[in-house]
Design a protein around this motif. Structure first.
Motif, PDB file in Angstrom:
ATOM      1  N   SER A 154      -1.858   5.344 -10.427  1.00  0.00           N
ATOM      2  CA  SER A 154      -1.855   4.611  -9.164  1.00  0.00           C
ATOM      3  C   SER A 154      -2.866   5.272  -8.237  1.00  0.00           C
ATOM      4  N   PRO A 155      -3.824   4.495  -7.697  1.00  0.00           N
ATOM      5  CA  PRO A 155      -4.846   5.086  -6.831  1.00  0.00           C
ATOM      6  C   PRO A 155      -4.294   5.457  -5.464  1.00  0.00           C
ATOM      7  N   PRO A 156      -5.079   6.212  -4.688  1.00  0.00           N
ATOM      8  CA  PRO A 156      -4.630   6.584  -3.343  1.00  0.00           C
ATOM      9  C   PRO A 156      -4.603   5.380  -2.411  1.00  0.00           C
ATOM     10  N   VAL A 157      -4.003   5.577  -1.254  1.00  0.00           N
ATOM     11  CA  VAL A 157      -3.932   4.513  -0.254  1.00  0.00           C
ATOM     12  C   VAL A 157      -5.320   4.242   0.308  1.00  0.00           C
ATOM     13  N   CYS A 158      -5.433   3.141   1.005  1.00  0.00           N
ATOM     14  CA  CYS A 158      -6.703   2.685   1.563  1.00  0.00           C
ATOM     15  C   CYS A 158      -7.280   3.698   2.551  1.00  0.00           C
ATOM     16  N   ASP A 159      -8.551   4.012   2.372  1.00  0.00           N
ATOM     17  CA  ASP A 159      -9.298   4.843   3.307  1.00  0.00           C
ATOM     18  C   ASP A 159     -10.042   3.879   4.245  1.00  0.00           C
ATOM     19  N   PHE A 160      -9.311   3.372   5.240  1.00  0.00           N
ATOM     20  CA  PHE A 160      -9.846   2.339   6.131  1.00  0.00           C
ATOM     21  C   PHE A 160     -11.210   2.718   6.684  1.00  0.00           C
TER      22      PHE A 160
ATOM     23  N   GLY B  23     -11.361  -9.221  10.106  1.00  0.00           N
ATOM     24  CA  GLY B  23     -12.149  -8.024   9.823  1.00  0.00           C
ATOM     25  C   GLY B  23     -11.313  -6.808   9.521  1.00  0.00           C
ATOM     26  N   LYS B  24      -9.991  -6.946   9.600  1.00  0.00           N
ATOM     27  CA  LYS B  24      -9.070  -5.822   9.382  1.00  0.00           C
ATOM     28  C   LYS B  24      -8.068  -6.155   8.285  1.00  0.00           C
ATOM     29  N   GLY B  25      -7.747  -5.166   7.470  1.00  0.00           N
ATOM     30  CA  GLY B  25      -6.734  -5.328   6.441  1.00  0.00           C
ATOM     31  C   GLY B  25      -5.364  -4.966   6.958  1.00  0.00           C
ATOM     32  N   PRO B  26      -4.320  -5.301   6.204  1.00  0.00           N
ATOM     33  CA  PRO B  26      -2.962  -4.960   6.616  1.00  0.00           C
ATOM     34  C   PRO B  26      -2.751  -3.449   6.626  1.00  0.00           C
ATOM     35  N   GLU B  27      -1.986  -2.986   7.596  1.00  0.00           N
ATOM     36  CA  GLU B  27      -1.700  -1.544   7.687  1.00  0.00           C
ATOM     37  C   GLU B  27      -0.871  -1.063   6.503  1.00  0.00           C
ATOM     38  N   LYS B  28       0.080  -1.884   6.055  1.00  0.00           N
ATOM     39  CA  LYS B  28       0.959  -1.509   4.950  1.00  0.00           C
ATOM     40  C   LYS B  28       0.390  -2.103   3.660  1.00  0.00           C
ATOM     41  N   GLN B  29       0.109  -1.217   2.706  1.00  0.00           N
ATOM     42  CA  GLN B  29      -0.443  -1.637   1.423  1.00  0.00           C
ATOM     43  C   GLN B  29       0.254  -0.867   0.312  1.00  0.00           C
ATOM     44  N   ILE B  30       0.549  -1.566  -0.769  1.00  0.00           N
ATOM     45  CA  ILE B  30       1.156  -0.928  -1.933  1.00  0.00           C
ATOM     46  C   ILE B  30       0.050  -0.739  -2.959  1.00  0.00           C
ATOM     47  N   PRO B  31      -0.184   0.502  -3.410  1.00  0.00           N
ATOM     48  CA  PRO B  31      -1.274   0.748  -4.349  1.00  0.00           C
ATOM     49  C   PRO B  31      -1.128  -0.049  -5.646  1.00  0.00           C
ATOM     50  N   SER B  32      -2.269  -0.342  -6.227  1.00  0.00           N
ATOM     51  CA  SER B  32      -2.287  -0.961  -7.545  1.00  0.00           C
ATOM     52  C   SER B  32      -1.750   0.052  -8.557  1.00  0.00           C
ATOM     53  N   MET B  33      -1.503  -0.432  -9.756  1.00  0.00           N
ATOM     54  CA  MET B  33      -1.037   0.430 -10.838  1.00  0.00           C
ATOM     55  C   MET B  33      -1.682  -0.075 -12.117  1.00  0.00           C
ATOM     56  N   GLY B  34      -2.067   0.839 -12.989  1.00  0.00           N
ATOM     57  CA  GLY B  34      -2.670   0.402 -14.239  1.00  0.00           C
ATOM     58  C   GLY B  34      -3.027   1.557 -15.141  1.00  0.00           C
ATOM     59  N   CYS B  35      -3.833   1.239 -16.143  1.00  0.00           N
ATOM     60  CA  CYS B  35      -4.324   2.248 -17.074  1.00  0.00           C
ATOM     61  C   CYS B  35      -5.431   3.041 -16.395  1.00  0.00           C
ATOM     62  N   SER B  36      -5.548   4.301 -16.726  1.00  0.00           N
ATOM     63  CA  SER B  36      -6.610   5.123 -16.160  1.00  0.00           C
ATOM     64  C   SER B  36      -7.966   4.606 -16.628  1.00  0.00           C
ATOM     65  N   ILE B  37      -8.991   4.820 -15.794  1.00  0.00           N
ATOM     66  CA  ILE B  37     -10.358   4.559 -16.228  1.00  0.00           C
ATOM     67  C   ILE B  37     -10.595   5.510 -17.409  1.00  0.00           C
ATOM     68  N   LYS B  38     -11.214   5.001 -18.443  1.00  0.00           N
ATOM     69  CA  LYS B  38     -11.484   5.816 -19.637  1.00  0.00           C
ATOM     70  C   LYS B  38     -12.836   6.486 -19.463  1.00  0.00           C
ATOM     71  N   TRP B  39     -12.788   7.698 -18.879  1.00  0.00           N
ATOM     72  CA  TRP B  39     -14.016   8.426 -18.576  1.00  0.00           C
ATOM     73  C   TRP B  39     -14.633   9.016 -19.834  1.00  0.00           C
ATOM     74  N   LYS B  40     -15.939   9.088 -19.851  1.00  0.00           N
ATOM     75  CA  LYS B  40     -16.648   9.725 -20.957  1.00  0.00           C
ATOM     76  C   LYS B  40     -16.405  11.225 -20.885  1.00  0.00           C
ATOM     77  N   THR B  41     -16.345  11.865 -22.022  1.00  0.00           N
ATOM     78  CA  THR B  41     -16.161  13.318 -22.044  1.00  0.00           C
ATOM     79  C   THR B  41     -17.535  13.982 -22.124  1.00  0.00           C
ATOM     80  N   GLY B  42     -17.598  15.185 -21.587  1.00  0.00           N
ATOM     81  CA  GLY B  42     -18.827  15.956 -21.689  1.00  0.00           C
ATOM     82  C   GLY B  42     -19.757  15.713 -20.650  1.00  0.00           C
TER      83      GLY B  42
END
Length: 184
Positions: free
Chosen positions: A4-10, A165-184
């Motif tokens: 789950s990613p962090p909350v919105c960095d407005f 021009g403004k988003g809602p103050e209350k937001q529930i983070p998305s949830m999912g599979c991690s980004i599959k980062w390259k190693t090395g």
């Protein structure tokens, strides 16, 4: 294990990119941005969280585009380890689901890193000035689709951003599979 990613960095700025699309064109942020806002989504083909809501994503993206919001999906997964997320398969997925928005491939993963993407799906909703206003979920779905009448949180937030021009103050983070980062 879901991520789950962090909350919105407005107010955080969007990040320029130039990436190839499944349609053979190359896109940059100027090609994508809408007069009323822009939605940048990080998705991939194999993730069950994305698969469970892909038709909802397509449905809501079309509505957002009608409201003057630019929409783009980007896949950044390591295709050496996850070949099903490669450009050829991305094209098939985009066509099968009738994407009305570009589906781009971030081979270097630099764009995903610049945005701070952490999972699929990960949604970044910007106002017309390119300021982050939404970093929440699509709806209450998880690895399986939520109820058909689930509150359309992403759609509501982006329409609010287009109008005010403004988003809602209350937001529930998305949830999912991690980004599959390259190693090395």
């Amino acid at each position: 294990m879901p991520v789950s990613p962090p909350v919105c960095d407005f107010g955080a700025p969007w990040h320029e990119f130039t990436l190839p699309g499944t349609d053979g064109r190359t896109y940059n942020l100027e090609d994508i941005r809408g007069p009323n806002g822009t939605l940048v989504m990080f998705i991939c083909n194999h993730c069950p969280y994305v698969q469970s809501v892909i038709d909802r994503i397509v449905r809501d993206a079309a509505r957002l585009q009608d409201a003057g919001i630019g929409v783009v999906a980007i896949s950044a997964n390591d295709v050496t380890e996850y070949p099903q997320d490669g450009p050829d398969q991305m094209k098939i997925v985009a066509e099968r689901h009738g994407f009305t928005f570009p589906y781009l491939y971030d081979a270097s993963q630099a764009v995903a890193r610049a945005y701070g993407a952490e999972c699929t799906p990960d949604f970044f909703g910007y106002n017309a000035a390119g300021e982050l206003q939404y970093r929440g979920r699509l709806d209450s779905s998880t690895r399986t689709a939520g109820p058909a009448d689930a509150r359309r949180e992403l759609l509501e937030a982006m329409l609010q951003i287009a109008e005010t021009g403004k988003g809602p103050e209350k937001q529930i983070p998305s949830m999912g599979c991690s980004i599959k980062w390259k190693t090395g």
